[in-house]
Motif scaffolding. Structure first.
Motif, PDB file in Angstrom:
ATOM      1  N   MET A   1       0.692  -1.139  -0.047  1.00 31.41           N
ATOM      2  CA  MET A   1       0.078   0.058  -0.031  1.00 31.41           C
ATOM      3  C   MET A   1       0.918   1.244   0.029  1.00 31.41           C
ATOM      4  O   MET A   1       1.885   1.378   0.809  1.00 31.41           O
ATOM      5  CB  MET A   1      -0.820  -0.054   1.247  1.00 31.41           C
ATOM      6  N   SER A   2       0.744   2.187  -0.809  1.00 27.43           N
ATOM      7  CA  SER A   2       1.532   3.336  -1.186  1.00 27.43           C
ATOM      8  C   SER A   2       0.735   4.423  -0.373  1.00 27.43           C
ATOM      9  O   SER A   2      -0.597   4.615  -0.948  1.00 27.43           O
ATOM     10  CB  SER A   2       1.895   3.368  -2.521  1.00 27.43           C
ATOM     11  N   ILE A   3       1.230   5.369   0.347  1.00 25.94           N
ATOM     12  CA  ILE A   3       0.406   6.449   0.671  1.00 25.94           C
ATOM     13  C   ILE A   3       1.356   7.721   0.411  1.00 25.94           C
ATOM     14  O   ILE A   3       2.489   7.978   0.350  1.00 25.94           O
ATOM     15  CB  ILE A   3       0.705   6.552   2.313  1.00 25.94           C
ATOM     16  N   HIS A   4       0.375   8.600  -0.094  1.00 26.11           N
ATOM     17  CA  HIS A   4       1.152   9.999  -0.642  1.00 26.11           C
ATOM     18  C   HIS A   4       0.287  11.141  -0.140  1.00 26.11           C
ATOM     19  O   HIS A   4      -0.878  11.076   0.236  1.00 26.11           O
ATOM     20  CB  HIS A   4       0.902   9.861  -2.142  1.00 26.11           C
ATOM     21  N   PHE A   5       1.141  12.067   0.246  1.00 27.25           N
ATOM     22  CA  PHE A   5       0.757  13.283   0.850  1.00 27.25           C
ATOM     23  C   PHE A   5       1.655  14.478   0.513  1.00 27.25           C
ATOM     24  O   PHE A   5       2.814  14.198   0.235  1.00 27.25           O
ATOM     25  CB  PHE A   5       0.361  13.509   2.244  1.00 27.25           C
ATOM     26  N   LYS A   6       1.277  15.750   0.621  1.00 26.13           N
ATOM     27  CA  LYS A   6       2.209  16.847   0.243  1.00 26.13           C
ATOM     28  C   LYS A   6       3.560  16.876   0.967  1.00 26.13           C
ATOM     29  O   LYS A   6       3.291  16.597   2.082  1.00 26.13           O
ATOM     30  CB  LYS A   6       1.567  18.218   0.442  1.00 26.13           C
ATOM     31  N   HIS A   7       4.312  17.277   0.452  1.00 22.22           N
ATOM     32  CA  HIS A   7       5.702  17.369   1.207  1.00 22.22           C
ATOM     33  C   HIS A   7       5.614  18.615   1.955  1.00 22.22           C
ATOM     34  O   HIS A   7       4.883  19.640   1.861  1.00 22.22           O
ATOM     35  CB  HIS A   7       6.801  17.653  -0.022  1.00 22.22           C
ATOM     36  N   LEU A  18      -0.603  16.084  10.763  1.00 22.26           N
ATOM     37  CA  LEU A  18      -1.715  15.109  10.689  1.00 22.26           C
ATOM     38  C   LEU A  18      -1.646  13.801  10.099  1.00 22.26           C
ATOM     39  O   LEU A  18      -1.813  12.670  10.313  1.00 22.26           O
ATOM     40  CB  LEU A  18      -3.119  15.869  10.633  1.00 22.26           C
ATOM     41  N   CYS A  19      -1.116  14.059   8.548  1.00 25.11           N
ATOM     42  CA  CYS A  19      -1.038  12.992   7.784  1.00 25.11           C
ATOM     43  C   CYS A  19       0.050  11.960   8.102  1.00 25.11           C
ATOM     44  O   CYS A  19      -0.203  10.894   8.030  1.00 25.11           O
ATOM     45  CB  CYS A  19      -0.766  13.508   6.274  1.00 25.11           C
ATOM     46  N   MET A  20       1.108  12.558   8.605  1.00 21.28           N
ATOM     47  CA  MET A  20       2.273  11.771   9.029  1.00 21.28           C
ATOM     48  C   MET A  20       1.741  11.038  10.516  1.00 21.28           C
ATOM     49  O   MET A  20       2.272   9.947  10.441  1.00 21.28           O
ATOM     50  CB  MET A  20       3.640  12.785   9.456  1.00 21.28           C
ATOM     51  N   GLU A  21       1.203  11.709  11.295  1.00 23.23           N
ATOM     52  CA  GLU A  21       0.717  10.994  12.236  1.00 23.23           C
ATOM     53  C   GLU A  21      -0.240   9.631  12.066  1.00 23.23           C
ATOM     54  O   GLU A  21       0.135   8.697  12.639  1.00 23.23           O
ATOM     55  CB  GLU A  21      -0.174  11.765  13.362  1.00 23.23           C
ATOM     56  N   ALA A  22      -0.994  10.029  11.023  1.00 19.22           N
ATOM     57  CA  ALA A  22      -2.035   8.855  10.512  1.00 19.22           C
ATOM     58  C   ALA A  22      -1.235   7.853  10.077  1.00 19.22           C
ATOM     59  O   ALA A  22      -1.503   6.437  10.212  1.00 19.22           O
ATOM     60  CB  ALA A  22      -3.005   9.386   9.662  1.00 19.22           C
ATOM     61  N   VAL A  23      -0.183   8.161   9.226  1.00 18.40           N
ATOM     62  CA  VAL A  23       0.646   6.965   8.673  1.00 18.40           C
ATOM     63  C   VAL A  23       1.342   6.327   9.897  1.00 18.40           C
ATOM     64  O   VAL A  23       1.653   5.012   9.537  1.00 18.40           O
ATOM     65  CB  VAL A  23       1.732   7.549   7.787  1.00 18.40           C
ATOM     66  N   LEU A  29       3.774   2.733  14.758  1.00 15.54           N
ATOM     67  CA  LEU A  29       4.776   2.959  15.164  1.00 15.54           C
ATOM     68  C   LEU A  29       4.873   4.580  15.926  1.00 15.54           C
ATOM     69  O   LEU A  29       5.693   4.923  16.398  1.00 15.54           O
ATOM     70  CB  LEU A  29       5.640   3.376  13.932  1.00 15.54           C
ATOM     71  N   TRP A  30       3.306   4.935  15.888  1.00 20.16           N
ATOM     72  CA  TRP A  30       3.209   6.259  16.580  1.00 20.16           C
ATOM     73  C   TRP A  30       3.613   6.332  18.147  1.00 20.16           C
ATOM     74  O   TRP A  30       4.151   7.489  18.659  1.00 20.16           O
ATOM     75  CB  TRP A  30       1.858   6.645  16.628  1.00 20.16           C
ATOM     76  N   SER A  31       3.436   5.152  18.819  1.00 26.01           N
ATOM     77  CA  SER A  31       3.922   4.845  20.143  1.00 26.01           C
ATOM     78  C   SER A  31       5.504   5.436  20.483  1.00 26.01           C
ATOM     79  O   SER A  31       5.907   5.488  21.493  1.00 26.01           O
ATOM     80  CB  SER A  31       3.376   3.723  20.736  1.00 26.01           C
ATOM     81  N   ILE A  32       6.201   5.094  19.423  1.00 30.17           N
ATOM     82  CA  ILE A  32       7.511   5.251  19.542  1.00 30.17           C
ATOM     83  C   ILE A  32       7.755   6.667  19.483  1.00 30.17           C
ATOM     84  O   ILE A  32       8.705   7.290  20.225  1.00 30.17           O
ATOM     85  CB  ILE A  32       8.341   4.476  18.626  1.00 30.17           C
ATOM     86  N   ILE A  33       6.941   7.437  18.573  1.00 27.25           N
ATOM     87  CA  ILE A  33       7.097   8.761  18.650  1.00 27.25           C
ATOM     88  C   ILE A  33       6.772   9.676  19.853  1.00 27.25           C
ATOM     89  O   ILE A  33       7.076  10.475  20.589  1.00 27.25           O
ATOM     90  CB  ILE A  33       6.528   9.603  17.467  1.00 27.25           C
ATOM     91  N   GLN A  34       5.604   9.227  20.320  1.00 19.65           N
ATOM     92  CA  GLN A  34       4.878   9.730  21.419  1.00 19.65           C
ATOM     93  C   GLN A  34       4.501   8.675  22.555  1.00 19.65           C
ATOM     94  O   GLN A  34       3.324   8.074  22.712  1.00 19.65           O
ATOM     95  CB  GLN A  34       3.390  10.400  21.098  1.00 19.65           C
TER      96      GLN A  34
END
Length: 86
Positions: A1-7, A18-23, A29-34
């Motif tokens: 699955m490929s995910i794309h969002f704006k740079h 918001l997009c990065m958090e969702a990914v 992997l979010w619990s590693i960041i937060q």
């Protein structure tokens, strides 16, 4: 699955974040960041900095080991059974 969002640019941080958090949440992997470490002991007292740092370190090590094991398992399961030596 490929995910794309704006740079990321100077003008789109909120949307990008918001997009990065969702990914990262989708990838587990979010619990590693937060990481969620409670600043309060079971008795209601506040934890000192050393205790918080030790708990954070232990939690991150646990999560990294878990992700390493998941990755290792995916690699093994992707190998054709005939090529796995016993």
């Amino acid at each position: 699955m490929s995910i794309h969002f704006k740079h990321l640019k100077n003008t789109n941080y909120a949307e990008w974040a918001l997009c990065m958090e969702a990914v990262l949440i989708q990838a587990g992997l979010w619990s590693i960041i937060q990481p969620e470490i409670s600043p309060v002991n079971a008795d209601g007292s506040t934890k000192d900095e050393m205790t918080m740092a030790a708990e954070l370190n232990a939690e991150l090590k646990k999560q990294m080991l878990s992700k390493k094991n998941e990755t290792y398992t995916e690699i093994i399961l992707a190998i054709e059974h005939a090529s796995v030596k016993q």
